[in-house]
Design an enzyme around this catalytic site. Structure first.
Site, PDB file in Angstrom:
ATOM      1  N   ASP A   7      -6.787   1.492 -16.272  1.00 34.48           N
ATOM      2  CA  ASP A   7      -6.131   1.721 -14.985  1.00 34.48           C
ATOM      3  C   ASP A   7      -5.948   0.401 -14.275  1.00 34.48           C
ATOM      4  OD1 ASP A   7      -8.584   1.041 -13.979  1.00 34.48           O
ATOM      5  OD2 ASP A   7      -8.979   2.957 -12.995  1.00 34.48           O
ATOM      6  N   ASN A  37      -1.030  -0.135  -2.585  1.00 28.09           N
ATOM      7  CA  ASN A  37      -0.317   0.880  -1.824  1.00 28.09           C
ATOM      8  C   ASN A  37      -0.491   0.682  -0.328  1.00 28.09           C
ATOM      9  OD1 ASN A  37       0.979   2.399  -3.808  1.00 28.09           O
ATOM     10  ND2 ASN A  37      -0.828   3.661  -4.203  1.00 28.09           N
ATOM     11  N   HIS A  74       4.012   2.633  -0.713  1.00 32.61           N
ATOM     12  CA  HIS A  74       4.067   3.417  -1.951  1.00 32.61           C
ATOM     13  C   HIS A  74       5.274   3.069  -2.819  1.00 32.61           C
ATOM     14  CE1 HIS A  74       0.641   6.096  -1.291  1.00 32.61           C
ATOM     15  NE2 HIS A  74       0.990   6.105   0.006  1.00 32.61           N
ATOM     16  N   ASP A  84       4.910   2.311  -6.626  1.00 30.15           N
ATOM     17  CA  ASP A  84       5.618   2.957  -7.735  1.00 30.15           C
ATOM     18  C   ASP A  84       6.256   1.926  -8.655  1.00 30.15           C
ATOM     19  OD1 ASP A  84       4.893   5.375  -6.706  1.00 30.15           O
ATOM     20  OD2 ASP A  84       6.856   5.787  -5.761  1.00 30.15           O
ATOM     21  N   GLU A 121      -2.982   5.930 -11.307  1.00 30.85           N
ATOM     22  CA  GLU A 121      -2.753   4.609 -11.897  1.00 30.85           C
ATOM     23  C   GLU A 121      -3.454   4.483 -13.245  1.00 30.85           C
ATOM     24  OE1 GLU A 121      -6.470   4.114  -9.346  1.00 30.85           O
ATOM     25  OE2 GLU A 121      -4.672   5.329  -9.409  1.00 30.85           O
TER      26      GLU A 121
END
Length: 599
Positions: free
Chosen positions: A479, A487, A492, A496, A522
């Site tokens: 991850d 974030n 966000h 993304d 993630e």
């Protein structure tokens, strides 16, 4: 005319009209040609009465028969016969028509047809029986009866039935049907027949020097050929009239016979009978031929309509000269005028270039070994349009010369082919939609990688191969380090984008056999089939290094922590994932941006 007789049959004046006609014709017949027994050469009233009884309703027959008997009684008494003889002869004349009517109606109902041999034979036999019965009854009444009287009466009545009844029934039939109405050309033919017969018969019976009795027969044959049954009967009636007048005047070829008047009369009667036997059967056969021709024409028309409706045509190839015969529908399929069927090579040339060789081979093989065939091909029309056809054929033997050929059917299946293509396209579209749906169901929408569901399914499948004896399998669970900070700091949308960049970079460091997917948030999973721990560590390190080096100016720099697990024993999917997850947390605990191998 038949409708007129039907109305007369219902009217109370109908029998009276027949009686007047019968009386007039009977009186003329008795006066025209007489023998020692007072018997005419031909008795037309018998034919008139029979035609009437066959035309009026069945329930009215007896009224007309009684009217004719009364008229006959009056005519015989006017001619000088006594009451007893007149009554007996009248009964005989009425009986003959009743007997013939009974026989014919029992056989064929109300309608009597002369356009087929069986109908003519039935009428011939019925009239023979009726004349024979009438002659027997008359012989019992006549003052001086014998073989000559019976023969004379029989022939006189029979000729009246044979000649007059068909003529009247033919006229009734023509008058009753607008479809059979005489055309202008036929009218001219009948007028010509009458004039020619008058000329020939007059030349024959107005002289006693030459035996020219064959001339009327020649004219009657011509009349039958030009006018059919009606023309032949009219011509014979003209011969009867002229012959009877010649007997009355004492002239004609019959008087070359040195014998009695009764013998000349008998000879004339059998001469007329020979004309009938020669002409009417021929007229019947010609009428039957014309009817068959009309029926055949109608069947061909219906066949053409059926072929056009079904888009099916028929064809034939003659093996001797390889001549090709096409039905009209085949011409329409090819887009060609119906002028003449093409030669075999030209017919093959109308097929699509890619299909011509196949068509030629199938036809040649069928002509050689007689094996039936069926195939689909394409026809190219003169305007360039392409029609798909289905062809089938088999060996055929000609009914004319026993020559071997091929006969078959050709069916336009263009609409079926187009429908088949539409179905195929629809099926392909459905397959693509299904594949897209399956892909969508197994794909993470943000990164385009396999989603959690796809990962679990693939992992279970790989573990099954390991259980079957395959080499070890490894997985990498990683991850993004401090992704929540990304974030919170950048939003966000940037987060993304970071997820998409990490997914793309990790994919670049994998082999074609490896599967990478987003496990959630993630967190990502890499499944490495047939991979041991050492190789898995190398691949994981390559992925980590690429992600660390993939950041660019203006983008947040991220790293990943990785946990590696390799199968051992009887691992299940959740078991190996759990060991990889433990290794991942060990990497994070060791400072992140590093990897650890599960024990």
């Amino acid at each position: 005319m038949r409708r007129i007789f039907a109305r007369l049959g219902e009217s109370p004046f109908g029998p009276a009209v027949l009686g007047l006609v019968y009386f007039a014709v009977a009186t003329l017949a008795l006066l025209a040609t007489r023998s020692a027994h007072g018997i005419a050469a031909i008795w037309p009233p018998s034919g008139i009465l029979l035609a009437t009884l066959l035309s009026v309703p069945r329930r009215a027959v007896w009224r007309f028969a009684v009217a004719a008997i009364v008229a006959s009684l009056a005519a015989n008494m006017v001619a000088g016969s006594g009451l007893r003889v007149s009554a007996g002869f009248s009964a005989a004349n009425g009986l003959e028509a009743m007997v013939a009517t009974l026989v014919l109606r029992r056989r064929s109902g109300r309608r009597v047809s002369f356009i087929d041999p069986s109908g003519l034979s039935a009428f011939f036999g019925a009239s023979f029986v009726a004349a024979f019965v009438s002659a027997g009854v008359a012989a019992c009444i006549a003052p001086q009866s014998g073989g000559g009287f019976i023969l004379s009466w029989f022939s006189t009545v029979w000729l009246g039935l044979l000649l007059v009844t068909p003529l009247l029934l033919a006229i009734f039939e023509i008058s009753a049907s607008t479809r059979q109405a005489v055309s202008g050309r036929q009218t001219l033919d009948l007028i010509g027949i009458v004039l020619l017969t008058i000329l020939a018969t007059g030349s024959t019976f107005c002289q006693t020097q030459y035996p020219m009795l064959f001339v009327p027969m020649m004219v009657i044959v011509i009349a039958v050929l030009r006018g059919g049954m009606l023309g032949g009967i009219i011509s014979m009636i003209v011969v009867v009239i002229f012959g009877s007048l010649a007997l009355w005047w004492g002239t004609g070829p019959i008087f070359l016979i040195r014998t009695s008047h009764e013998s000349r009369l008998l000879f004339f009667q059998f001469y007329l009978l020979s004309l009938f036997v020669s002409a009417l059967p021929m007229a019947t056969l010609l009428a039957a031929r014309d009817r068959l021709r009309v029926n055949l024409s109608e069947r061909i028309r219906l066949l053409d309509q059926a072929e056009a409706a079904a888009h099916i045509g028929h064809w034939r190839i003659n093996a001797v000269d390889q001549a090709v015969l096409w039905s009209p529908e085949v011409f329409r399929m090819h887009g060609l005028p119906e002028d003449a069927s093409p030669a075999l090579d030209d017919a093959t040339g109308h097929y699509h270039p890619d299909d011509r060789e196949r068509v030629s081979k199938a036809v040649a093989a069928a002509l050689a070994d007689g094996q039936p065939f069926a195939f689909e091909a394409r026809i190219v029309r003169p305007d360039g349009t392409v029609r798909h056809v289905e062809i089938q054929g088999e060996r055929d033997y000609s009914s004319q010369d026993d020559a071997i050929g091929l006969f078959g059917l050709i069916r336009d299946i263009t609409e079926q082919i187009e429908a088949r293509q539409v179905l195929r396209d629809a099926r392909d579209a459905a397959d693509r939609s299904a594949q897209a749906a399956m892909l969508l169901a197994s794909t993470d929408a943000l990164t385009g990688l396999a989603n959690r569901r796809r990962i679990v399914e693939y992992l279970d499948a790989m573990l099954a191969d390991v259980d079957a004896g395959e080499v070890a399998m490894s997985i990498v669970l990683f991850d993004i380090d401090h992704f929540k900070t990304v974030n919170d700091r950048y939003g966000h949308d940037v987060g993304d984008e970071v997820l998409r960049r990490v997914a793309a970079t990790a994919t670049e460091g994998l082999r074609n056999t490896d599967l990478i997917g987003r496990y959630g948030g993630e967190e990502f999973v890499i499944i490495l089939p047939r991979t041991n721990a050492d190789t898995a560590l190398q691949i994981a390190e390559r992925v980590r290094a690429r992600i660390e080096a993939s950041w660019q100016d203006g983008q947040p720099k991220v790293t990943v922590s990785l946990g590696i697990a390799t199968t051992h024993g009887e691992d299940a999917g959740h078991g190996i994932l759990k060991r990889a997850d433990v290794a991942l947390y060990a990497a994070k605990s060791a400072g992140r941006n590093r990897l650890r191998l599960a024990s």
